[in-house]
Scaffold this motif. Sequence first.
Motif, PDB file in Angstrom:
ATOM      1  N   LEU A  65       0.822  -1.211   0.000  1.00 15.23           N
ATOM      2  CA  LEU A  65       0.000   0.000   0.000  1.00 15.23           C
ATOM      3  C   LEU A  65       0.857   1.263   0.000  1.00 15.23           C
ATOM      4  N   SER A  66       1.945   1.253   0.760  1.00 19.40           N
ATOM      5  CA  SER A  66       2.813   2.438   0.770  1.00 19.40           C
ATOM      6  C   SER A  66       3.482   2.634  -0.586  1.00 19.40           C
ATOM      7  N   ALA A  67       3.866   1.542  -1.266  1.00 20.43           N
ATOM      8  CA  ALA A  67       4.472   1.677  -2.598  1.00 20.43           C
ATOM      9  C   ALA A  67       3.470   2.245  -3.592  1.00 20.43           C
ATOM     10  N   VAL A  68       2.216   1.809  -3.514  1.00 20.99           N
ATOM     11  CA  VAL A  68       1.186   2.324  -4.430  1.00 20.99           C
ATOM     12  C   VAL A  68       0.907   3.797  -4.158  1.00 20.99           C
ATOM     13  N   LEU A  96      -2.719   9.022 -12.309  1.00 20.25           N
ATOM     14  CA  LEU A  96      -2.982   8.196 -11.131  1.00 20.25           C
ATOM     15  C   LEU A  96      -2.856   6.709 -11.456  1.00 20.25           C
ATOM     16  N   LEU A  97      -3.412   6.294 -12.588  1.00 15.44           N
ATOM     17  CA  LEU A  97      -3.302   4.889 -12.999  1.00 15.44           C
ATOM     18  C   LEU A  97      -1.847   4.517 -13.256  1.00 15.44           C
ATOM     19  N   TYR A  98      -1.117   5.414 -13.849  1.00 17.32           N
ATOM     20  CA  TYR A  98       0.306   5.183 -14.078  1.00 17.32           C
ATOM     21  C   TYR A  98       1.021   5.035 -12.740  1.00 17.32           C
ATOM     22  N   GLY A  99       0.652   5.836 -11.760  1.00 13.40           N
ATOM     23  CA  GLY A  99       1.232   5.743 -10.421  1.00 13.40           C
ATOM     24  C   GLY A  99       0.918   4.430  -9.735  1.00 13.40           C
ATOM     25  N   VAL A 100      -0.311   3.924  -9.935  1.00 15.25           N
ATOM     26  CA  VAL A 100      -0.671   2.627  -9.366  1.00 15.25           C
ATOM     27  C   VAL A 100       0.187   1.537 -10.004  1.00 15.25           C
ATOM     28  N   ALA A 101       0.367   1.608 -11.325  1.00 19.06           N
ATOM     29  CA  ALA A 101       1.192   0.618 -12.022  1.00 19.06           C
ATOM     30  C   ALA A 101       2.652   0.688 -11.553  1.00 19.06           C
ATOM     31  N   VAL A 102       3.153   1.889 -11.370  1.00 15.29           N
ATOM     32  CA  VAL A 102       4.526   2.050 -10.878  1.00 15.29           C
ATOM     33  C   VAL A 102       4.651   1.501  -9.460  1.00 15.29           C
ATOM     34  N   LEU A 104       2.808  -0.796  -7.957  1.00 17.36           N
ATOM     35  CA  LEU A 104       2.698  -2.251  -7.925  1.00 17.36           C
ATOM     36  C   LEU A 104       3.940  -2.905  -8.538  1.00 17.36           C
ATOM     37  N   SER A 105       4.595  -2.221  -9.450  1.00 14.60           N
ATOM     38  CA  SER A 105       5.822  -2.768 -10.038  1.00 14.60           C
ATOM     39  C   SER A 105       6.996  -2.642  -9.087  1.00 14.60           C
TER      40      SER A 105
END
Length: 106
Positions: A65-68, A96-102, A104-105
């Motif tokens: 969660l902290s990484a997301v 925001l979606l790009y940030g979620v992908a980053v 989670l990666s």
Amino acid sequence: MKRLLFLFAMLLTPFALMAQEVIPSEGPITIDLTTFTGIMAFVMSATQLAKVVPYIDTHKWAKILSAVVIGMLVCILAWFLQVSPLLVGSEWWEALLYGVAVGLSA
């Protein structure tokens, strides 16, 4: 043997597509936010700093969660400040979606 050749053939395509031109840095410290990999490296570093908090360090879901959240904040700030050419032409929700992908990666 066929599987090994197929694996190498599949790996060569992304390597050819991801080739980039290297821009020399002007200062001693450079934060590269122009690519997905650069943003992900920054988020990974910030996530490692967030693990100083004992609660985040002991719970796996808190690390994710902290990484997301850190990824979303970095991408929104890069989009708002127009720092990353990758996010310049996008809408706020795309950043925001790009940030979620980053996140989670990382």
